[in-house]
Design a protein around this motif. Sequence first.
Motif, short mmCIF file in Angstrom:
data_model
loop_
_atom_site.label_atom_id
_atom_site.label_comp_id
_atom_site.label_asym_id
_atom_site.label_seq_id
_atom_site.Cartn_x
_atom_site.Cartn_y
_atom_site.Cartn_z
N ALA A 133 0.82 -1.22 0.00
CA ALA A 133 0.00 0.00 0.00
C ALA A 133 0.85 1.26 0.00
O ALA A 133 0.51 2.26 -0.66
CB ALA A 133 -0.92 -0.02 1.21
N VAL A 134 1.95 1.22 0.69
CA VAL A 134 2.83 2.39 0.69
C VAL A 134 3.56 2.51 -0.64
O VAL A 134 3.73 3.63 -1.18
CB VAL A 134 3.83 2.29 1.86
CG1 VAL A 134 4.86 3.41 1.78
CG2 VAL A 134 3.09 2.36 3.18
N LEU A 173 13.98 0.36 1.68
CA LEU A 173 12.94 1.29 1.19
C LEU A 173 13.39 2.74 1.31
O LEU A 173 12.97 3.58 0.49
CB LEU A 173 11.64 1.07 1.96
CG LEU A 173 11.00 -0.31 1.77
CD1 LEU A 173 9.74 -0.43 2.61
CD2 LEU A 173 10.67 -0.54 0.30
N GLY A 174 14.20 3.06 2.31
CA GLY A 174 14.77 4.42 2.41
C GLY A 174 13.73 5.53 2.47
O GLY A 174 13.87 6.55 1.77
N ARG A 175 12.74 5.40 3.29
CA ARG A 175 11.67 6.41 3.36
C ARG A 175 12.06 7.56 4.29
O ARG A 175 12.67 7.34 5.33
CB ARG A 175 10.38 5.75 3.86
CG ARG A 175 9.15 6.63 3.73
CD ARG A 175 7.92 5.93 4.26
NE ARG A 175 6.71 6.68 3.92
CZ ARG A 175 5.48 6.35 4.35
NH1 ARG A 175 5.33 5.30 5.16
NH2 ARG A 175 4.44 7.07 3.99
N LEU A 176 11.67 8.77 3.93
CA LEU A 176 11.92 9.94 4.75
C LEU A 176 10.78 10.18 5.73
O LEU A 176 9.63 9.77 5.49
CB LEU A 176 12.09 11.19 3.87
CG LEU A 176 13.31 11.22 2.95
CD1 LEU A 176 13.26 12.47 2.08
CD2 LEU A 176 14.60 11.17 3.75
N GLY A 177 11.09 10.83 6.87
CA GLY A 177 10.09 11.12 7.88
C GLY A 177 9.27 12.36 7.57
O GLY A 177 9.58 13.11 6.62
N LEU A 236 9.65 7.43 -0.66
CA LEU A 236 10.44 6.20 -0.65
C LEU A 236 11.73 6.38 -1.45
O LEU A 236 11.82 7.25 -2.34
CB LEU A 236 9.63 5.05 -1.22
CG LEU A 236 8.41 4.61 -0.40
CD1 LEU A 236 7.60 3.59 -1.16
CD2 LEU A 236 8.84 4.06 0.95
N PHE A 237 12.71 5.55 -1.15
CA PHE A 237 13.99 5.49 -1.85
C PHE A 237 14.66 6.88 -1.91
O PHE A 237 15.22 7.29 -2.93
CB PHE A 237 13.82 4.94 -3.27
CG PHE A 237 13.03 3.66 -3.31
CD1 PHE A 237 13.58 2.48 -2.84
CD2 PHE A 237 11.73 3.65 -3.81
CE1 PHE A 237 12.86 1.30 -2.88
CE2 PHE A 237 11.00 2.48 -3.86
CZ PHE A 237 11.55 1.31 -3.38
N ALA A 238 14.57 7.57 -0.77
CA ALA A 238 15.14 8.91 -0.69
C ALA A 238 16.27 8.97 0.34
O ALA A 238 16.69 10.07 0.72
CB ALA A 238 14.06 9.92 -0.34
N GLY A 239 16.76 7.83 0.79
CA GLY A 239 17.86 7.80 1.75
C GLY A 239 17.43 7.86 3.20
O GLY A 239 18.29 8.02 4.09
#
Length: 403
Positions: A53-54, A137-141, A153-156
């Motif tokens: 879903a994400v 996945l490298g998701r940001l907060g 996602l995939f942003a470090g």
Amino acid sequence: MRTDQILPRLERVFARLDREPERPAHLQTPRMSRHRVVLLGATLGIYLAIVVAVLATSWLVRLDWQIMFFRPYEQWPQLHAFLDYLVVLGQRGPTAVMVAAWLGWRSWRQHTLRPLITLGVALLLLNITVGAVKLGLGRLGPHYATEIGSAELFAGGDIFPSGHTANAVVTWGILAYLASTVVTRRVLSLVSAVVSLSVGATTVYLGTHWVSDVLLGWLAGLLVLLALPWFEPLIALAEAYVFDLRARLRSLVEAGQVPEGLTGVLVPLLSAGGKWQLERAAAEPSERQPAQPVPSAQPVAVLRQPEAAEPAQVPAQASASAAPVPVAASASASVSAPAPATASASAPGAGHQPAARPAVHLSGRPHVIRSERTPGVPAGSRRPAHGERAPVRGAAPRPATGG
């Protein structure tokens, strides 16, 4: 409540805190039952559904943005100070130390390393599973989001799933997993659920995690707890290896094969939680000190000073053929074969002729000295006893006859 009722209850409570004499036999390890397998499969399915879903930027991502714009920390600012401390219950360092201290006491009390090893295995599984997904996945907060409505996602980043939430589920849930009674397990399960839910909600309130992060963190921690029975054989092997290693180290320390500097460090560790005390083993034959020679029993020659004795009367019927023995010859005679103690020499025509001094007896065994006889006065003699006679000056003492 009366004092006489409180004291026995306190005694029973403190008695439960004492160390048990041996490892309890009623401790049972959880098994992977059918219900647990079904629950594990359902949890894994929900876990994968949230990840999909994400990835698809579905309604769940829109929910994340709506709550982020709501800014709960601005709606209820009075809770901010308290929740800053509450979220510590989800940090891996403080919670691991607190739970390890409790499980360490249980390990000491029950003579087993299973609680501590189980905690270590659970934390290792948590770090591997959660860390791999976070880095993959490298998701940001929320505080670092760059595009509204995006999954980021995939942003470090490294916040998906929530590590605080997953850690709270595992560290506090391990207490319920290791509980020895049904009632204790239910109580600790309730406490673990409350703590993990509170920590997850607090991270959303503070704006450090998305809602989807917290949901996936709860499921990640639950997956670790449900999969632990599969690792029970490995935990048992690790415990047996540690005990065997301890026994070998104890034998090396007792044999003196460990350096002295390292022995001072190992002895407290090897004697902790047991009755073992360092006892040095006997030294090898080559290392032993040479024994002092023990003197053997040698024949001892005891020389007595000659005493003045009353010469024995020579019977008139003595043999005329017996040759007289001079006194000088007997005094200067060397050690020869032992002569009978009752032997006496006689000379024809001599009234009082001293007999030869008996030779010193040397034998292979210690010499036993015969007791002295009290010299007596011959019958019919008018001379006083030896003690009343005055010694003659300048005269050499005469040797006493044997016997």
